[in-house]
Write a protein that holds these residues in place. Sequence first.
Motif, PDB file in Angstrom:
ATOM      1  N   PHE A  24       0.826  -1.214   0.000  1.00  0.00           N
ATOM      2  CA  PHE A  24       0.000   0.000   0.000  1.00  0.00           C
ATOM      3  C   PHE A  24       0.859   1.262   0.000  1.00  0.00           C
ATOM      4  O   PHE A  24       0.448   2.299  -0.524  1.00  0.00           O
ATOM      5  CB  PHE A  24      -1.017   0.006   1.149  1.00  0.00           C
ATOM      6  CG  PHE A  24      -0.464   0.393   2.485  1.00  0.00           C
ATOM      7  CD1 PHE A  24      -0.392   1.725   2.867  1.00  0.00           C
ATOM      8  CD2 PHE A  24      -0.026  -0.572   3.376  1.00  0.00           C
ATOM      9  CE1 PHE A  24       0.107   2.083   4.106  1.00  0.00           C
ATOM     10  CE2 PHE A  24       0.470  -0.230   4.619  1.00  0.00           C
ATOM     11  CZ  PHE A  24       0.537   1.114   4.979  1.00  0.00           C
ATOM     12  N   GLU A  27       1.697   1.926  -3.505  1.00  0.00           N
ATOM     13  CA  GLU A  27       0.495   2.487  -4.150  1.00  0.00           C
ATOM     14  C   GLU A  27       0.356   3.973  -3.848  1.00  0.00           C
ATOM     15  O   GLU A  27       0.066   4.776  -4.743  1.00  0.00           O
ATOM     16  CB  GLU A  27      -0.755   1.742  -3.679  1.00  0.00           C
ATOM     17  CG  GLU A  27      -2.044   2.325  -4.222  1.00  0.00           C
ATOM     18  CD  GLU A  27      -3.289   1.749  -3.563  1.00  0.00           C
ATOM     19  OE1 GLU A  27      -4.330   2.416  -3.667  1.00  0.00           O
ATOM     20  OE2 GLU A  27      -3.225   0.665  -2.963  1.00  0.00           O
ATOM     21  N   TYR A 134      -2.067  -7.907   8.150  1.00  0.00           N
ATOM     22  CA  TYR A 134      -1.663  -7.383   6.849  1.00  0.00           C
ATOM     23  C   TYR A 134      -0.271  -7.884   6.474  1.00  0.00           C
ATOM     24  O   TYR A 134       0.646  -7.867   7.286  1.00  0.00           O
ATOM     25  CB  TYR A 134      -1.665  -5.850   6.863  1.00  0.00           C
ATOM     26  CG  TYR A 134      -1.301  -5.243   5.527  1.00  0.00           C
ATOM     27  CD1 TYR A 134      -2.286  -4.958   4.591  1.00  0.00           C
ATOM     28  CD2 TYR A 134       0.021  -4.973   5.184  1.00  0.00           C
ATOM     29  CE1 TYR A 134      -1.950  -4.418   3.355  1.00  0.00           C
ATOM     30  CE2 TYR A 134       0.355  -4.434   3.959  1.00  0.00           C
ATOM     31  CZ  TYR A 134      -0.631  -4.164   3.045  1.00  0.00           C
ATOM     32  OH  TYR A 134      -0.306  -3.634   1.827  1.00  0.00           O
ATOM     33  N   GLN A 139      -3.810  -8.913   2.025  1.00  0.00           N
ATOM     34  CA  GLN A 139      -4.166  -7.509   2.166  1.00  0.00           C
ATOM     35  C   GLN A 139      -5.645  -7.294   2.459  1.00  0.00           C
ATOM     36  O   GLN A 139      -6.023  -6.224   2.919  1.00  0.00           O
ATOM     37  CB  GLN A 139      -3.742  -6.748   0.912  1.00  0.00           C
ATOM     38  CG  GLN A 139      -2.238  -6.810   0.731  1.00  0.00           C
ATOM     39  CD  GLN A 139      -1.782  -6.262  -0.590  1.00  0.00           C
ATOM     40  OE1 GLN A 139      -2.329  -5.283  -1.081  1.00  0.00           O
ATOM     41  NE2 GLN A 139      -0.787  -6.881  -1.176  1.00  0.00           N
ATOM     42  N   ASP A 141      -9.221  -6.440   3.328  1.00  0.00           N
ATOM     43  CA  ASP A 141      -9.987  -5.202   3.208  1.00  0.00           C
ATOM     44  C   ASP A 141      -9.207  -3.955   3.610  1.00  0.00           C
ATOM     45  O   ASP A 141      -9.783  -2.883   3.718  1.00  0.00           O
ATOM     46  CB  ASP A 141     -11.260  -5.287   4.055  1.00  0.00           C
ATOM     47  CG  ASP A 141     -12.241  -6.310   3.514  1.00  0.00           C
ATOM     48  OD1 ASP A 141     -12.218  -6.563   2.295  1.00  0.00           O
ATOM     49  OD2 ASP A 141     -13.022  -6.848   4.307  1.00  0.00           O
ATOM     50  N   SER A 143      -7.217  -2.215   1.936  1.00  0.00           N
ATOM     51  CA  SER A 143      -7.285  -1.237   0.853  1.00  0.00           C
ATOM     52  C   SER A 143      -8.523  -0.351   1.001  1.00  0.00           C
ATOM     53  O   SER A 143      -8.453   0.856   0.776  1.00  0.00           O
ATOM     54  CB  SER A 143      -7.284  -1.939  -0.500  1.00  0.00           C
ATOM     55  OG  SER A 143      -7.336  -0.997  -1.529  1.00  0.00           O
ATOM     56  N   LYS A 144      -9.645  -0.938   1.420  1.00  0.00           N
ATOM     57  CA  LYS A 144     -10.876  -0.154   1.629  1.00  0.00           C
ATOM     58  C   LYS A 144     -10.700   0.837   2.778  1.00  0.00           C
ATOM     59  O   LYS A 144     -11.133   1.982   2.681  1.00  0.00           O
ATOM     60  CB  LYS A 144     -12.051  -1.085   1.905  1.00  0.00           C
ATOM     61  CG  LYS A 144     -12.465  -1.908   0.707  1.00  0.00           C
ATOM     62  CD  LYS A 144     -13.584  -2.850   1.069  1.00  0.00           C
ATOM     63  CE  LYS A 144     -13.870  -3.798  -0.094  1.00  0.00           C
ATOM     64  NZ  LYS A 144     -14.826  -4.841   0.267  1.00  0.00           N
ATOM     65  N   LEU A 146      -7.888   2.116   3.776  1.00  0.00           N
ATOM     66  CA  LEU A 146      -6.966   3.133   3.286  1.00  0.00           C
ATOM     67  C   LEU A 146      -7.698   4.143   2.410  1.00  0.00           C
ATOM     68  O   LEU A 146      -7.501   5.353   2.543  1.00  0.00           O
ATOM     69  CB  LEU A 146      -5.821   2.474   2.508  1.00  0.00           C
ATOM     70  CG  LEU A 146      -4.778   3.407   1.912  1.00  0.00           C
ATOM     71  CD1 LEU A 146      -4.029   4.169   2.997  1.00  0.00           C
ATOM     72  CD2 LEU A 146      -3.804   2.609   1.046  1.00  0.00           C
ATOM     73  N   GLN A 147      -8.566   3.676   1.532  1.00  0.00           N
ATOM     74  CA  GLN A 147      -9.326   4.567   0.654  1.00  0.00           C
ATOM     75  C   GLN A 147     -10.244   5.485   1.464  1.00  0.00           C
ATOM     76  O   GLN A 147     -10.370   6.675   1.153  1.00  0.00           O
ATOM     77  CB  GLN A 147     -10.127   3.772  -0.379  1.00  0.00           C
ATOM     78  CG  GLN A 147      -9.272   2.953  -1.333  1.00  0.00           C
ATOM     79  CD  GLN A 147      -8.111   3.727  -1.944  1.00  0.00           C
ATOM     80  OE1 GLN A 147      -8.252   4.850  -2.386  1.00  0.00           O
ATOM     81  NE2 GLN A 147      -6.935   3.110  -1.956  1.00  0.00           N
TER      82      GLN A 147
END
Length: 157
Positions: A24, A27, A134, A139, A141, A143-144, A146-147
Amino acid sequence: MSHCILNQNAVIHGWERARGAFPFAIELLSRGIALIQLPCPEFLVLGGDRPPMSYQEYLTLPNYRQTCQKMLQPIIQQIQAYQAEDYQYLGVIGINESPNCSISGQRGVLMEEFFAACQAAEIQAPYLEVPTWYSETEQQDFSKELQRFLAKGGRNE
């Protein structure tokens, strides 16, 4: 962000969860989000071949809290300098259940000092934590989460 998010070489040998940096973080960089890497007091004070230690054990090290305070001074100065240039500070990303970088629950030693320094400098300190599960291959959820953190502009609501 916590040091080991960008450099897994700093964690206790055998406890690495990624090669190099967490995915992440890569990213975020690819999206043009600049990152400030917090120091790793565990690595700097005890080295890479240190034993696992608890929050309480770090508190027993002579001058450990003061060492964390000194390490954080240039970080707070950087945040203030960026804010003076109208850059948006999104907040800090820690490591859940770390004796130094945990934010929720038992806050880690470094994060206790980070939040105290932010309060003294009148810096808002929104946060996000990397869950204990993590890894480079797991990974789920995160990412959700983080968003959501990024969409809120780093605000804790």
